[in-house]
Write a protein that holds these residues in place. Structure first.
Motif, PDB file in Angstrom:
ATOM      1  N   GLU A 122       0.849  -1.191   0.000  1.00 30.37           N
ATOM      2  CA  GLU A 122       0.000   0.000   0.000  1.00 30.37           C
ATOM      3  C   GLU A 122       0.892   1.250   0.000  1.00 30.37           C
ATOM      4  OE1 GLU A 122      -3.604   2.195   2.479  1.00 30.37           O
ATOM      5  OE2 GLU A 122      -2.413   0.620   3.445  1.00 30.37           O
ATOM      6  N   ILE A 123       0.618   2.151  -0.927  1.00 28.13           N
ATOM      7  CA  ILE A 123       1.358   3.405  -0.996  1.00 28.13           C
ATOM      8  C   ILE A 123       0.506   4.482  -0.325  1.00 28.13           C
ATOM      9  CG2 ILE A 123       2.574   5.017  -2.481  1.00 28.13           C
ATOM     10  CD1 ILE A 123       3.584   2.098  -2.603  1.00 28.13           C
ATOM     11  N   THR A 124       0.960   4.956   0.803  1.00 29.50           N
ATOM     12  CA  THR A 124       0.182   5.965   1.536  1.00 29.50           C
ATOM     13  C   THR A 124       0.582   7.369   1.094  1.00 29.50           C
ATOM     14  OG1 THR A 124       1.776   5.991   3.369  1.00 29.50           O
ATOM     15  CG2 THR A 124      -0.085   4.454   3.526  1.00 29.50           C
ATOM     16  N   ASP A 125      -0.363   8.272   1.233  1.00 28.79           N
ATOM     17  CA  ASP A 125      -0.176   9.648   0.765  1.00 28.79           C
ATOM     18  C   ASP A 125       0.641  10.462   1.759  1.00 28.79           C
ATOM     19  OD1 ASP A 125      -0.779  11.824  -1.078  1.00 28.79           O
ATOM     20  OD2 ASP A 125      -2.010  12.641   0.538  1.00 28.79           O
ATOM     21  N   ILE A 126       1.492  11.317   1.240  1.00 27.68           N
ATOM     22  CA  ILE A 126       2.145  12.339   2.053  1.00 27.68           C
ATOM     23  C   ILE A 126       1.728  13.697   1.486  1.00 27.68           C
ATOM     24  CG2 ILE A 126       4.120  10.858   2.569  1.00 27.68           C
ATOM     25  CD1 ILE A 126       5.757  12.593   0.606  1.00 27.68           C
ATOM     26  N   ASN A 127       1.853  14.712   2.288  1.00 28.69           N
ATOM     27  CA  ASN A 127       1.407  16.044   1.848  1.00 28.69           C
ATOM     28  C   ASN A 127       2.492  16.704   1.005  1.00 28.69           C
ATOM     29  OD1 ASN A 127      -0.427  18.171   1.679  1.00 28.69           O
ATOM     30  ND2 ASN A 127       0.452  19.231   3.444  1.00 28.69           N
ATOM     31  N   ASP A 128       2.630  16.203  -0.229  1.00 33.23           N
ATOM     32  CA  ASP A 128       3.671  16.716  -1.112  1.00 33.23           C
ATOM     33  C   ASP A 128       3.123  17.653  -2.178  1.00 33.23           C
ATOM     34  OD1 ASP A 128       2.305  14.589  -2.246  1.00 33.23           O
ATOM     35  OD2 ASP A 128       3.990  13.952  -3.466  1.00 33.23           O
ATOM     36  N   ASN A 129       1.841  17.981  -2.073  1.00 33.15           N
ATOM     37  CA  ASN A 129       1.226  18.916  -3.022  1.00 33.15           C
ATOM     38  C   ASN A 129       0.453  19.988  -2.274  1.00 33.15           C
ATOM     39  OD1 ASN A 129       1.581  17.630  -5.894  1.00 33.15           O
ATOM     40  ND2 ASN A 129       0.946  15.937  -4.562  1.00 33.15           N
ATOM     41  N   ALA A 130       0.563  21.203  -2.753  1.00 32.06           N
ATOM     42  CA  ALA A 130      -0.219  22.311  -2.201  1.00 32.06           C
ATOM     43  C   ALA A 130      -1.429  22.566  -3.098  1.00 32.06           C
ATOM     44  CB  ALA A 130       0.634  23.581  -2.113  1.00 32.06           C
ATOM     45  N   PRO A 131      -2.526  23.070  -2.531  1.00 34.09           N
ATOM     46  CA  PRO A 131      -3.669  23.438  -3.394  1.00 34.09           C
ATOM     47  C   PRO A 131      -3.239  24.463  -4.432  1.00 34.09           C
ATOM     48  CG  PRO A 131      -4.288  23.462  -1.077  1.00 34.09           C
ATOM     49  CD  PRO A 131      -2.807  23.308  -1.113  1.00 34.09           C
ATOM     50  N   ARG A 132      -3.754  24.302  -5.640  1.00 34.75           N
ATOM     51  CA  ARG A 132      -3.399  25.215  -6.735  1.00 34.75           C
ATOM     52  C   ARG A 132      -4.665  25.646  -7.466  1.00 34.75           C
ATOM     53  NH1 ARG A 132       0.494  25.819  -4.454  1.00 34.75           N
ATOM     54  NH2 ARG A 132       2.665  25.418  -4.985  1.00 34.75           N
ATOM     55  N   PHE A 133      -4.703  26.923  -7.802  1.00 37.80           N
ATOM     56  CA  PHE A 133      -5.785  27.439  -8.639  1.00 37.80           C
ATOM     57  C   PHE A 133      -5.352  27.369 -10.101  1.00 37.80           C
ATOM     58  CE2 PHE A 133      -6.485  29.343  -4.514  1.00 37.80           C
ATOM     59  CZ  PHE A 133      -7.861  29.260  -4.356  1.00 37.80           C
ATOM     60  N   ARG A 134      -6.319  27.191 -10.994  1.00 41.65           N
ATOM     61  CA  ARG A 134      -5.992  27.073 -12.418  1.00 41.65           C
ATOM     62  C   ARG A 134      -5.308  28.341 -12.917  1.00 41.65           C
ATOM     63  NH1 ARG A 134     -10.727  25.785 -16.628  1.00 41.65           N
ATOM     64  NH2 ARG A 134     -11.320  27.894 -16.029  1.00 41.65           N
ATOM     65  N   ALA A 135      -5.722  29.487 -12.386  1.00 44.13           N
ATOM     66  CA  ALA A 135      -5.099  30.767 -12.763  1.00 44.13           C
ATOM     67  C   ALA A 135      -4.676  31.481 -11.486  1.00 44.13           C
ATOM     68  CB  ALA A 135      -6.077  31.627 -13.564  1.00 44.13           C
ATOM     69  N   GLU A 136      -3.481  32.042 -11.505  1.00 44.91           N
ATOM     70  CA  GLU A 136      -3.002  32.767 -10.339  1.00 44.91           C
ATOM     71  C   GLU A 136      -3.664  34.133 -10.202  1.00 44.91           C
ATOM     72  OE1 GLU A 136       1.221  32.993 -10.497  1.00 44.91           O
ATOM     73  OE2 GLU A 136       1.520  30.828 -10.240  1.00 44.91           O
ATOM     74  N   LYS A 137      -4.263  34.618 -11.295  1.00 47.39           N
ATOM     75  CA  LYS A 137      -4.951  35.898 -11.263  1.00 47.39           C
ATOM     76  C   LYS A 137      -6.346  35.730 -11.862  1.00 47.39           C
ATOM     77  CE  LYS A 137      -0.803  38.799 -11.520  1.00 47.39           C
ATOM     78  NZ  LYS A 137      -0.106  39.881 -12.269  1.00 47.39           N
ATOM     79  N   LEU A 138      -7.346  36.119 -11.096  1.00 48.55           N
ATOM     80  CA  LEU A 138      -8.731  36.072 -11.540  1.00 48.55           C
ATOM     81  C   LEU A 138      -9.247  37.494 -11.693  1.00 48.55           C
ATOM     82  CD1 LEU A 138     -10.026  33.361  -9.018  1.00 48.55           C
ATOM     83  CD2 LEU A 138      -9.083  32.987 -11.300  1.00 48.55           C
ATOM     84  N   GLU A 139     -10.173  37.703 -12.616  1.00 43.01           N
ATOM     85  CA  GLU A 139     -10.755  39.031 -12.810  1.00 43.01           C
ATOM     86  C   GLU A 139     -12.270  38.923 -12.800  1.00 43.01           C
ATOM     87  OE1 GLU A 139     -10.597  42.919 -15.803  1.00 43.01           O
ATOM     88  OE2 GLU A 139      -9.254  41.212 -16.123  1.00 43.01           O
ATOM     89  N   LEU A 140     -12.884  39.774 -11.993  1.00 39.46           N
ATOM     90  CA  LEU A 140     -14.332  39.840 -11.910  1.00 39.46           C
ATOM     91  C   LEU A 140     -14.787  41.247 -12.259  1.00 39.46           C
ATOM     92  CD1 LEU A 140     -15.033  37.945  -8.558  1.00 39.46           C
ATOM     93  CD2 LEU A 140     -15.286  37.054 -10.869  1.00 39.46           C
ATOM     94  N   LYS A 141     -15.898  41.343 -12.981  1.00 39.46           N
ATOM     95  CA  LYS A 141     -16.485  42.635 -13.305  1.00 39.46           C
ATOM     96  C   LYS A 141     -17.878  42.685 -12.684  1.00 39.46           C
ATOM     97  CE  LYS A 141     -13.864  43.334 -17.563  1.00 39.46           C
ATOM     98  NZ  LYS A 141     -13.913  43.615 -19.020  1.00 39.46           N
ATOM     99  N   ILE A 142     -18.085  43.661 -11.826  1.00 41.34           N
ATOM    100  CA  ILE A 142     -19.338  43.750 -11.073  1.00 41.34           C
ATOM    101  C   ILE A 142     -19.868  45.175 -11.165  1.00 41.34           C
ATOM    102  CG2 ILE A 142     -20.445  43.358  -8.848  1.00 41.34           C
ATOM    103  CD1 ILE A 142     -18.045  41.672  -8.054  1.00 41.34           C
ATOM    104  N   SER A 143     -21.142  45.299 -11.465  1.00 39.26           N
ATOM    105  CA  SER A 143     -21.758  46.620 -11.521  1.00 39.26           C
ATOM    106  C   SER A 143     -21.877  47.204 -10.117  1.00 39.26           C
ATOM    107  CB  SER A 143     -23.149  46.537 -12.156  1.00 39.26           C
ATOM    108  OG  SER A 143     -23.820  47.776 -12.033  1.00 39.26           O
ATOM    109  N   GLU A 144     -21.687  48.502 -10.016  1.00 41.84           N
ATOM    110  CA  GLU A 144     -21.808  49.146  -8.715  1.00 41.84           C
ATOM    111  C   GLU A 144     -23.254  49.140  -8.202  1.00 41.84           C
ATOM    112  OE1 GLU A 144     -20.909  53.334  -8.664  1.00 41.84           O
ATOM    113  OE2 GLU A 144     -21.609  53.609 -10.715  1.00 41.84           O
ATOM    114  N   THR A 145     -24.204  48.823  -9.062  1.00 38.12           N
ATOM    115  CA  THR A 145     -25.600  48.745  -8.639  1.00 38.12           C
ATOM    116  C   THR A 145     -25.977  47.346  -8.155  1.00 38.12           C
ATOM    117  OG1 THR A 145     -26.303  48.264 -10.909  1.00 38.12           O
ATOM    118  CG2 THR A 145     -26.281  50.574 -10.237  1.00 38.12           C
TER     119      THR A 145
END
Length: 342
Positions: A122-145
């Protein structure tokens, strides 16, 4: 002679394969080990000689060898130590993705008596990976209303580890407008949602920078981040405002027809069509509308007729500025006619 020997060796291999086929389903014992992933090549897995009931020297004397069930050999027998060791570095995520268990199976063959031992690691898991987002920069556009309470779904982070080493939660950097809500889907994936808590104002803050973090539960904890640029879109929430509440001018009664007496000016803090201003005269009593004209684009007040001090010494009007979607502001215009010796 050489040809006969080669023929005999070929027949021997065929016979061995035949016997293995017969014995494959009749295993004399099963041995199980458990190791963490990412061990160095040659790392100890288990004392295979002891677990097979053999003395150290018997491993080589009795022809003990590994018969792999896959294309790649992940383990090796160390004749010197009697140990089962890793033949290479094992990456659990590469072998088993995010499966609950990761098991590698192979057989150890004792050639002199054709005993086969099933081995499962049995190969047990070690914490060798960090969570990653698909893009390091996200952009949102929201109306002020946009109304407070509105929810905006964000992209999830991905962590190939399993169990406690996988993604456990999210965190949002401190800010004045947004909070974070985390939903868990039927697939067990955690989805972050941005919740608008406080109304936006493009005129005060046209853009906002916040940071979304995803973290796991390993030891040590690993995390990944994504920067979020929020662009606030304009809503028509500002009315035009004149540069002064009252415009006054003294005009000689003999100014030519078509003379520009003054220019009114209003500004709108919005942008685009919401900031485009047009001018109109309102509340014009009597014949005043026939005497003056306000240019709707430039805001210039012109005379349409000659003025006459004896007919009227003072004119009071009201100018209105409207933006593209109908919000308006007003200012007063006072025109005083100066007597000339006519």
């Amino acid at each position: 002679m050489f040809s006969w020997q080669k023929h005999r060796d070929g027949r021997g291999r065929i016979l061995l394969c035949f016997l293995l086929g017969l014995l494959w389903g009749t295993l004399t014992a099963q041995i199980r080990y458990s190791i963490p992933e990412e061990l160095e090549k040659g790392s100890f897995v288990g004392n295979i000689a002891k677990d097979l009931g053999l003395e150290l020297q018997e491993l080589s004397q009795r022809g003990a060898r590994i018969v792999s069930r896959g294309k790649k050999q992940h383990f090796a027998l160390s004749v010197r130590s009697g140990s089962l060791v890793t033949a290479d570095r094992i990456d659990r995520e590469e072998l088993c993705s995010q499966g609950a268990q990761c098991l590698l199976n192979f057989n150890v063959l004792i050639e002199d008596n054709l005993n086969i031992y099933s081995v499962e690691v049995e190969i047990t898991d070690i914490n060798d990976n960090a969570p990653r987002f698909r893009a390091e920069k996200l952009e949102l556009k929201i109306s002020e209303t946009t109304a407070p309470g509105t929810q905006l779904i964000l992209e999830s982070a991905y962590d190939p580890d399993v169990g406690v080493n996988s993604l456990q939660g999210y965190e949002l950097s401190p800010n004045h407008h947004f909070s974070l809500r985390v939903q868990s889907g039927a697939d067990g994936i955690k989805y972050p949602e941005l919740v608008l808590d406080r109304a936006l104002d493009r005129e005060k803050e046209p853009t906002l920078q916040i940071v979304l973090s995803g973290w796991d539960g390993g030891e040590p904890i690993r995390s990944g981040t994504a920067g979020i640029l929020v662009t606030v879109l304009d809503g028509n929430d500002n009315a035009p405002v004149f540069t002064q509440p009252i415009y006054t001018v003294n005009v000689p009664e003999n100014v030519p027809q078509g003379t520009t007496l003054l220019t009114v000016n209003a500004t709108d803090a919005d942008e685009g069509i919401n900031s485009q201003v047009r001018y109109f005269l309102v509340k014009i009593p009597g014949k005043t509308s026939q005497i003056f004209q306000l240019n709707s684009v430039t805001g210039e007040l012109l005379t349409l007729q000659n003025l006459d001090y004896e007919a009227a010494k003072f004119y009071m009007m009201e100018a209105e500025a409207q933006d593209g979607l109908g919000l308006w502001g007003r200012a007063k215009i006072h025109v005083t006619v100066v007597d000339m010796n006519d």
